[in-house]
Design an enzyme around this catalytic site. Structure first.
Site, PDB file in Angstrom:
ATOM      1  N   TYR A  76       0.811  -1.204   0.000  1.00  0.00           N
ATOM      2  CA  TYR A  76       0.000   0.000   0.000  1.00  0.00           C
ATOM      3  C   TYR A  76       0.855   1.269   0.000  1.00  0.00           C
ATOM      4  O   TYR A  76       1.830   1.369   0.734  1.00  0.00           O
ATOM      5  CB  TYR A  76      -0.930   0.001   1.219  1.00  0.00           C
ATOM      6  CG  TYR A  76      -1.487   1.375   1.452  1.00  0.00           C
ATOM      7  CD1 TYR A  76      -1.038   2.159   2.501  1.00  0.00           C
ATOM      8  CD2 TYR A  76      -2.383   1.913   0.542  1.00  0.00           C
ATOM      9  CE1 TYR A  76      -1.505   3.445   2.664  1.00  0.00           C
ATOM     10  CE2 TYR A  76      -2.848   3.197   0.701  1.00  0.00           C
ATOM     11  CZ  TYR A  76      -2.410   3.958   1.757  1.00  0.00           C
ATOM     12  OH  TYR A  76      -2.858   5.232   1.901  1.00  0.00           O
ATOM     13  N   HIS A 132      -2.115  -1.481   6.573  1.00  0.00           N
ATOM     14  CA  HIS A 132      -3.324  -1.504   5.738  1.00  0.00           C
ATOM     15  C   HIS A 132      -4.112  -2.806   5.849  1.00  0.00           C
ATOM     16  O   HIS A 132      -4.596  -3.328   4.853  1.00  0.00           O
ATOM     17  CB  HIS A 132      -2.932  -1.244   4.279  1.00  0.00           C
ATOM     18  CG  HIS A 132      -3.859  -0.271   3.607  1.00  0.00           C
ATOM     19  ND1 HIS A 132      -4.766  -0.643   2.663  1.00  0.00           N
ATOM     20  CD2 HIS A 132      -4.021   1.046   3.755  1.00  0.00           C
ATOM     21  CE1 HIS A 132      -5.446   0.395   2.233  1.00  0.00           C
ATOM     22  NE2 HIS A 132      -5.008   1.449   2.888  1.00  0.00           N
TER      23      HIS A 132
HETATM   24  C1  GCO Z   1      -4.469   6.166   4.998  1.00  0.00           C
HETATM   25  C2  GCO Z   1      -5.382   5.243   4.290  1.00  0.00           C
HETATM   26  C3  GCO Z   1      -5.844   5.650   2.953  1.00  0.00           C
HETATM   27  C4  GCO Z   1      -6.813   4.695   2.343  1.00  0.00           C
HETATM   28  C5  GCO Z   1      -7.794   5.459   1.493  1.00  0.00           C
HETATM   29  C6  GCO Z   1      -8.915   4.575   1.000  1.00  0.00           C
HETATM   30  O1  GCO Z   1      -3.937   5.760   6.047  1.00  0.00           O
HETATM   31  O2  GCO Z   1      -4.378   7.318   4.538  1.00  0.00           O
HETATM   32  O3  GCO Z   1      -4.953   3.921   4.422  1.00  0.00           O
HETATM   33  O4  GCO Z   1      -4.832   5.948   2.073  1.00  0.00           O
HETATM   34  O5  GCO Z   1      -6.142   3.716   1.607  1.00  0.00           O
HETATM   35  O6  GCO Z   1      -8.303   6.494   2.267  1.00  0.00           O
HETATM   36  O7  GCO Z   1      -9.802   5.293   0.184  1.00  0.00           O
HETATM   37 MG    MG Z   2      -4.556   3.811   6.579  1.00  0.00          MG
END
Ligand code: GCO
Ligand code: MG
Length: 437
Positions: free
Chosen positions: A193, A243
């Protein structure tokens, strides 16, 4: 049915105003002259991600409230809840009775929770708080208890493949005044992620190659995070977002393995479905833990709070139903020594970020604010957008949220079609099974 037909009203109340039941009994006798005359929704994507903005209008010319209903994965469904169910229920109501309206809308859906209803309700709720601040000529944080701090410190996103590359990027952002950095690591051959140079949120992250491999993540990422700490030394805070992708055994291993990195917090090391494991996980590591971004109901936090098994609650005001429930959650967390870390990447609009800031400035247990890098186009569509200055968000004296919305300019940025934005959330493991995104 009482209708306000006075000549000085900005707008007459439309004939479809609800039957008396939708209004609190007292609202038909009280002398208040303010009435909700319209609820409008706007879908726009100046940041590349779909925003859904709600505007609650009244019979007082120029007096309206704004709310963010942005669920990037189910935007059209949220819009229907606002337009087809909440709007007819609200017309003719006095906007002052936020608690009553919140509870009525929450219970009128009977079935509880979920992001679709949460974001629809969250936008109405925040818009009513915005309205109340404007009507009282007070910034929203004043209504919530006043200023408890000068500004809200933020964290920004950096990512890279090696520790050296990441440290180089951190140093560049340190020059901009940031002291907190969410570090995501590109893992060869796997999608982790927030790890690529172009993404749907504009500033980084999230071009998915669609495959996740836990073993390569567990083998590669802890070492890079510890090497980053080794290279950068003290004086900066490092965060990481797992994530929701690890099993409890993997989460325990990972949290222990990154202890030398001395993280400010490790986010979403478990998914909401596994929160019962947190007390045990908490006891097994010194790494601070944060969770809650994908929670859709403030009650989901209670077990974590009463067991003190997290250090930070990640909160997304739109999804949780707005300021009304979230301010109660934040107060409960304060009593247990738990701090807040409101969600705020590119998919929370500047209206949503302004609600975060109002809460952050007034809450004694504010921890850290995630800060999107809003594009210039986004800032143009939302006059007054709060943008980090030297790594912090500074509140304004403007009544209400302090952010406006230019609907004409917004029309120049059509939202992506359904499923156009959602693809990144469709992830598979190397064996082809579906993986939490
Ligand atoms: C974060 C989040 C986001 C999400 C996103 C989903 O910690 O900022 O994990 O990046 O992935 O908001 O729409
Ligand atoms: Mg997050």
């Amino acid at each position: 049915m009482t209708t306000l037909a006075s000549a000085e009203a900005g707008q007459a109340i439309p004939p479809e105003a609800p039957a008396i039941l939708a209004r609190a009994p007292w609202s038909t006798t009280r002398e208040s002259r303010l009435r909700i005359t319209n609820v409008r929704t706007f879908m726009t994507a100046p940041q590349g991600v779909p925003y859904l903005i709600v505007r609650v209008e009244t019979n007082e010319p120029g007096l309206y409230g704004l709310g963010c209903a942005s669920d990037p994965q189910r935007t059209h469904a949220v819009r229907s809840v606002v337009e087809d169910y909440y709007r007819p229920t609200l017309l003719g109501r006095d906007p002052a009775d936020i608690e009553d309206i919140h509870r009525l809308l929450l219970n009128s859906g009977y079935w509880r929770g979920g992001s679709i209803q949460g974001n629809a309700l969250g936008a109405i709720d925040v818009a009513l708080w915005d309205l109340k601040g404007k009507a009282a000529s007070m910034p929203l944080y004043s209504l919530l208890g006043g200023q408890a701090r000068m500004h809200a410190e933020t964290y920004t996103h950096v990512h890279g493949h090696t520790a050296a590359e990441i440290v180089d990027r951190i140093e560049k952002r340190r020059d901009d005044g940031y002291r907190h950095f969410r570090v995501q690591v590109t893992v060869p051959g796997s999608d982790t992620y927030g790890t690529t140079s172009t993404g749907v949120f504009g500033q980084s992250s999230d071009l998915r190659n669609g495959t996740w491999d836990a073993l390569s993540y567990l083998t590669y990422v802890p070492k890079v995070l510890c090497d980053v700490r080794e290279l950068i030394g003290d004086g900066v805070e490092l965060l990481h977002d797992a994530h929701q992708r690890l099993s409890i055994a993997q989460a325990r291993q990972f949290a222990r393995a990154v202890e030398p990195a001395r993280l400010f917090f490790l986010e979403d090391v478990l998914a909401p479905e596994d929160i019962e494991w947190f007390p045990q996980l908490r006891a097994s590591t010194t790494t601070p833990l944060a969770v809650g971004e994908v929670f859709g109901d403030v009650h989901q936090y209670l077990r974590l709070i009463e067991t003190r098994s997290v250090d930070f609650i990640r909160i997304r005001i739109p999804t949780l139903g707005g300021i009304t429930p979230v301010r109660k959650l934040v107060a409960a967390a304060e009593l247990f020594g738990i701090r807040t870390a409101p969600h705020g990447p590119g998919d929370v609009s500047p209206v949503g970020q302004a609600a975060n800031l109002a809460l952050n400035i007034s809450a004694p247990n504010f921890g850290i604010q995630e800060a999107a890098a809003f594009r210039d186009e986004t800032i143009d569509v939302f006059p007054g957008t709060f943008v980090p200055q030297h790594g912090v968000l500074i509140p304004s004296e403007t009544p209400g949220l302090g952010v406006d919305f230019d609907e004409r300019l917004a029309a120049r940025f059509p939202a992506p079609a359904p499923l156009e934005h959602d693809r990144w959330a469709m992830l598979r493991n190397t064996d082809g099974s579906v993986q939490r995104p």
